[in-house]
Structures are given as structure tokens and as C-alpha cells.
Design an enzyme around this catalytic site. Structure first.
Site, short mmCIF file in Angstrom:
data_model
loop_
_atom_site.label_atom_id
_atom_site.label_comp_id
_atom_site.label_asym_id
_atom_site.label_seq_id
_atom_site.Cartn_x
_atom_site.Cartn_y
_atom_site.Cartn_z
N TYR A 1 -12.10 -2.27 -3.93
CA TYR A 1 -12.27 -2.61 -3.40
C TYR A 1 -14.41 -1.89 -2.79
O TYR A 1 -15.03 -1.64 -1.77
CB TYR A 1 -12.22 -1.49 -1.90
CG TYR A 1 -10.79 -1.66 -1.97
CD1 TYR A 1 -10.41 -2.87 -0.56
CD2 TYR A 1 -9.58 -1.14 -1.48
CE1 TYR A 1 -8.95 -2.97 0.25
CE2 TYR A 1 -8.61 -1.43 -1.41
CZ TYR A 1 -8.05 -2.60 -0.17
OH TYR A 1 -6.88 -2.72 -0.09
N ASN B 1 -2.00 0.27 6.62
CA ASN B 1 -1.94 -1.61 6.86
C ASN B 1 -0.72 -2.33 5.81
O ASN B 1 -0.88 -3.47 6.11
CB ASN B 1 -2.86 -2.48 7.16
CG ASN B 1 -4.15 -2.44 6.71
OD1 ASN B 1 -3.71 -2.49 5.26
ND2 ASN B 1 -4.92 -3.79 6.49
N GLU C 1 -8.98 -10.76 -7.73
CA GLU C 1 -7.83 -10.05 -7.91
C GLU C 1 -7.13 -9.48 -8.76
O GLU C 1 -5.95 -8.43 -9.14
CB GLU C 1 -7.75 -9.64 -6.58
CG GLU C 1 -8.75 -9.47 -5.18
CD GLU C 1 -8.20 -9.59 -4.20
OE1 GLU C 1 -9.73 -9.22 -2.90
OE2 GLU C 1 -7.27 -9.80 -3.86
N HIS D 1 -2.30 -5.45 1.62
CA HIS D 1 -3.46 -6.17 0.96
C HIS D 1 -3.60 -7.63 0.91
O HIS D 1 -2.68 -7.49 0.51
CB HIS D 1 -4.32 -5.66 0.19
CG HIS D 1 -5.74 -6.60 -0.40
ND1 HIS D 1 -6.55 -6.43 0.68
CD2 HIS D 1 -5.49 -7.60 -1.09
CE1 HIS D 1 -7.72 -7.20 -0.45
NE2 HIS D 1 -6.48 -7.89 -0.82
N LYS E 1 0.94 -1.35 -0.30
CA LYS E 1 -0.22 0.27 -0.18
C LYS E 1 0.91 1.01 0.46
O LYS E 1 2.31 1.50 0.35
CB LYS E 1 -0.97 0.07 1.01
CG LYS E 1 -2.03 -1.11 1.27
CD LYS E 1 -3.18 -1.24 2.29
CE LYS E 1 -3.75 -1.82 2.24
NZ LYS E 1 -5.15 -1.58 3.17
P1 CMP Z 1 -7.34 -4.62 3.04
O1 CMP Z 1 -6.81 -6.15 3.32
O2 CMP Z 1 -7.03 -4.32 2.11
O3 CMP Z 1 -9.05 -5.12 3.06
C1 CMP Z 1 -9.30 -4.13 2.85
C2 CMP Z 1 -9.38 -3.25 3.68
O4 CMP Z 1 -10.27 -1.80 4.24
C3 CMP Z 1 -8.14 -2.87 4.86
O5 CMP Z 1 -7.18 -3.77 4.68
C4 CMP Z 1 -8.00 -1.56 5.61
O6 CMP Z 1 -6.92 -1.08 4.90
C5 CMP Z 1 -9.72 -1.50 5.61
N1 CMP Z 1 -10.52 -1.89 6.40
C6 CMP Z 1 -10.74 -2.98 6.65
N2 CMP Z 1 -11.70 -2.63 8.40
C7 CMP Z 1 -11.47 -1.13 8.65
C8 CMP Z 1 -11.67 0.19 9.85
N3 CMP Z 1 -12.73 -0.70 10.58
N4 CMP Z 1 -10.80 0.78 9.08
C9 CMP Z 1 -10.44 1.74 8.98
N5 CMP Z 1 -10.03 0.48 7.35
C10 CMP Z 1 -10.31 -0.29 7.42
#
Ligand code: CMP
Length: 139
Positions: free
Chosen positions: A51, A114, A128, A117, A11
Site C-alpha cells: 500500500y 472493506n 500486484e 481489495h 482482507k
Molecule cells: P483498497 O481497495 O484495498 O485500497 C486502499 C485501501 O485503503 C482501501 O481499500 C481501504 O481499505 C483503505 N482506505 C481508503 N480510503 C480510506 C479512508 N478514507 N478511510 C479508511 N480507509 C481507507
């Protein structure tokens, strides 16, 4: 449908902080083989489409903004039990809950930012991977 594939994105924050090399090394050291990879910048429309499943959730709009805010690296990975093993390697979605030594524990800066993904099922891994790569872009 291949069941030994998963898809990951490094990311924007992890890319900007120059963690791409360290993350790819962890991926290779864990036994994953890179089948396709590219650095690129997602448009808002592309990030929103990727998403789409989260559309309507409170974090969707900021997630789309964030994922289109800078370069990402998209990667298709191969390994036996790829989806589950990769989710173990990256740790919980919320880095506060991620196990020590996981990619998210080491490199995430927040729940949303985070670091990486990871696909959550074989079906989504294939969808994907197809979202980002044509057949001729894969080895
Ligand atoms: P990812 O694995 O990319 O899949 C969906 C993304 O949404 C997740 O990682 C986070 O980056 C984001 N995400 C999911 N839940 C939350 C939340 N409660 N608050 C903020 N970001 C979220």
C-alpha cells in the site's frame, strides 16, 4: 502485459468471519477464472510495501496494521475486462456507497475493513500479481 487480469485480496476481517468461500463463489459465478491463489499472513513491512502508494495519507498506518493483523487470501483473476468488471462486482471502496449485491455491500464492516481489495488499473493488476506470485505459482 496481460490486460485481462486483476488482483484481489480477501482482507483479514472477511477471512476471520469465514466469508472466503462465499466471496470466491461470487467471483466464479461472475465469470472470473482463478489463475493463482494462496492464504497467507502479511508482515507489517509487506503490507506497507503493498500500500506504499497511500503512504502519508491519514489512513495509511491503520491500514498497514489492519492488513497485517491476520490471514488474507491473495488471488489473481482472469476475465475479459477484468479490472473494470471486478470493480463493479466488489462495489465502491467505502461500503456505505457500495451498490446492493456487491461483495463490499455484503461483507465489508467499515471503509478500511472493506472485505476485499481490487486493482484499479491493468498496470497495477500486473504489479500486484507479481508482488504476491512467481511465474511457477500461476496456472
Ligand atoms: P483498497 O481497495 O484495498 O485500497 C486502499 C485501501 O485503503 C482501501 O481499500 C481501504 O481499505 C483503505 N482506505 C481508503 N480510503 C480510506 C479512508 N478514507 N478511510 C479508511 N480507509 C481507507
Amino acid at each position: 502485459m496481460a490486460e485481462n487480469l486483476t488482483f484481489t485480496m480477501i482482507k483479514p476481517t472477511a477471512f476471520k468471519n469465514n466469508h472466503t468461500g462465499a466471496i470466491l463463489k461470487m467471483i466464479n459465478d461472475a465469470g472470473f477464472v482463478i489463475k493463482a491463489m494462496k492464504a497467507m499472513r502479511l508482515s507489517e513491512v509487506q503490507a506497507g510495501a503493498f500500500y506504499e502508494i497511500h503512504k502519508g495519507k491519514p489512513f495509511y498506518e491503520t491500514l498497514v496494521q489492519f492488513m497485517s493483523s491476520g490471514p488474507i487470501v491473495a488471488v489473481v483473476l482472469e476475465k475479459e475486462n477484468a479490472v473494470e468488471d471486478y470493480r463493479t462486482l466488489i462495489g465502491a471502496t467505502n461500503p456505505e456507497n457500495a451498490a446492493e449485491g456487491t461483495i463490499r455491500k455484503l461483507y465489508a464492516t467499515s471503509y478500511q475493513q472493506n472485505a476485499v481489495h481490487g486493482s484499479d488499473s491493468d498496470d497495477n493488476a500486473n504489479l500486484e500479481a507479481d508482488f504476491f506470485f512467481s511465474k511457477t505459482e500461476r496456472v
